[in-house]
Design a protein around this motif. Structure first.
Motif, short mmCIF file in Angstrom:
data_model
loop_
_atom_site.label_atom_id
_atom_site.label_comp_id
_atom_site.label_asym_id
_atom_site.label_seq_id
_atom_site.Cartn_x
_atom_site.Cartn_y
_atom_site.Cartn_z
N PHE A 1 53.39 11.22 4.47
CA PHE A 1 54.36 10.17 4.73
C PHE A 1 54.76 9.49 3.44
CE2 PHE A 1 54.42 10.01 9.29
CZ PHE A 1 53.18 10.49 9.68
N SER B 1 56.43 8.94 13.29
CA SER B 1 55.91 8.18 12.17
C SER B 1 55.23 6.90 12.65
CB SER B 1 57.05 7.84 11.20
OG SER B 1 56.53 7.27 10.03
N LEU B 2 54.64 6.19 11.72
CA LEU B 2 54.03 4.91 12.04
C LEU B 2 55.11 3.84 12.11
CD1 LEU B 2 51.76 6.56 10.34
CD2 LEU B 2 50.64 4.33 10.25
N PHE C 1 43.93 1.39 5.09
CA PHE C 1 44.13 1.76 6.49
C PHE C 1 42.82 2.09 7.19
CE2 PHE C 1 48.68 1.97 7.24
CZ PHE C 1 49.17 1.85 5.96
N LEU D 1 45.44 6.84 7.45
CA LEU D 1 46.19 7.23 6.28
C LEU D 1 45.38 7.07 5.01
CD1 LEU D 1 49.63 5.55 6.99
CD2 LEU D 1 48.89 7.85 7.54
N GLN E 1 47.92 12.14 5.99
CA GLN E 1 47.21 11.92 7.24
C GLN E 1 46.71 13.26 7.77
OE1 GLN E 1 49.51 10.58 10.70
NE2 GLN E 1 47.79 9.34 11.39
N TYR F 1 51.47 8.79 1.40
CA TYR F 1 50.21 8.81 2.12
C TYR F 1 50.02 10.18 2.76
CZ TYR F 1 49.89 3.67 2.00
OH TYR F 1 49.79 2.36 1.61
N PHE G 1 57.81 3.42 6.89
CA PHE G 1 57.43 4.82 6.69
C PHE G 1 58.59 5.76 6.99
CE2 PHE G 1 52.90 4.73 5.96
CZ PHE G 1 52.53 3.48 6.41
N GLY G 2 58.58 6.87 6.28
CA GLY G 2 59.48 7.96 6.62
C GLY G 2 58.96 8.69 7.83
N GLN G 3 59.70 9.72 8.23
CA GLN G 3 59.41 10.42 9.46
C GLN G 3 58.19 11.34 9.36
OE1 GLN G 3 62.14 10.31 7.61
NE2 GLN G 3 63.99 10.64 8.82
N GLY G 4 57.78 11.61 8.15
CA GLY G 4 56.63 12.48 7.95
C GLY G 4 57.03 13.93 7.73
N GLU H 1 49.73 16.05 7.25
CA GLU H 1 51.04 15.41 7.34
C GLU H 1 51.15 14.37 6.23
OE1 GLU H 1 52.13 13.95 11.20
OE2 GLU H 1 54.26 13.91 10.64
#
Lengths: 117, 117
Positions: free
Chosen positions: B90, A43-44, A108, B44, B38, B36, B107-110, B88
């Protein structure tokens, strides 16, 4: 509107060299910009908050002397990776908050991929 | 500290099927919540956000999310998946309070969404 650009979009450099990445807000002013790092399949992670005319605020664990941030104008923030090493290879993404904008608003950039050999 | 958990790092659906991506947050005060998207090698794009107004939030590309305080959840849904939705996703939060985390996205892990023909 609300476009953020980053330059370069990708860069390859040798270990030990420094790399500068630019983040520009093209059609708005941004008092605050953020720099994120994204490792492959992760992740970011926020690295630092850049404020125009003042020192950047770094997140815990981010070396301020290695990742130099300059926010000299309301439309430009730069991130310089000094003495880059292979472990600094990552995808660097910036975001910009419009001046006077709500705290939840960030736009972004497209990201910069750095590969250090 | 704020945290975001996305259940499932990979979700695979058939074209035309329901998309459900799960996100849970941890906070005593409901934060601002975001989804978001990606695409590969890109930055994003904001799909939608919750900022304490309507609990059902509609976003771009047919996505929507419902804030459920009792479940501390903000799951993302789309009734019918398209091939172009493969990307992906997020989930992210900004604290709805002041302090050092003001305006900072976590952010979460995606979740990687795959759409099969």
């Amino acid at each position: 509107g609300a476009v953020v650009s980053q330059h370069p979009s990708w860069v390859i450099c040798k270990s030990g060299t420094s790399v500068k990445i630019e983040c520009r807000s093209l059609d708005f002013q941004a008092t605050t910009m953020f720099w994120y790092r994204q490792f492959p399949k992760q992740s970011l992670m926020l690295m630092a908050t850049s404020n125009e005319g003042s020192k950047a605020t770094y997140e815990q664990g981010v070396e301020k002397d290695k990742f130099l941030i300059n926010h000299a104008s309301l439309t430009l923030s730069t991130l310089t990776v000094t003495s880059a090493h292979p472990e600094d290879s990552s995808f660097y993404i910036c975001s910009a908050r419009p001046s006077g904008g709500a705290r939840e608003t960030q736009y972004f950039g497209p990201g910069t991929r750095l590969l250090v050999l | 500290a704020q945290s975001v958990t996305q259940l499932g790092s990979h979700v695979s659906v058939s074209e035309g099927a329901l998309v459900l991506l799960r996100c849970n947050y941890s906070s005593s005060v409901p934060p601002y919540l975001f989804w978001y998207v990606q695409y590969p090698n890109q930055g994003l794009q904001l799909l939608l956000k919750y900022t304490s107004a309507a609990t059902l939030v509609k976003g771009i590309n047919g996505f929507e999310a419902e804030f459920k305080k009792s479940e501390t959840s903000f799951h993302l849904t789309k009734p019918s998946a398209h091939m172009s939705d493969a990307a992906e996703y997020f989930c992210a939060v900004i604290p709805n309070a002041g302090g050092t985390s003001y305006g900072k996205l976590t952010f979460g892990q995606g979740t990687i969404l795959t759409v099969h023909p």
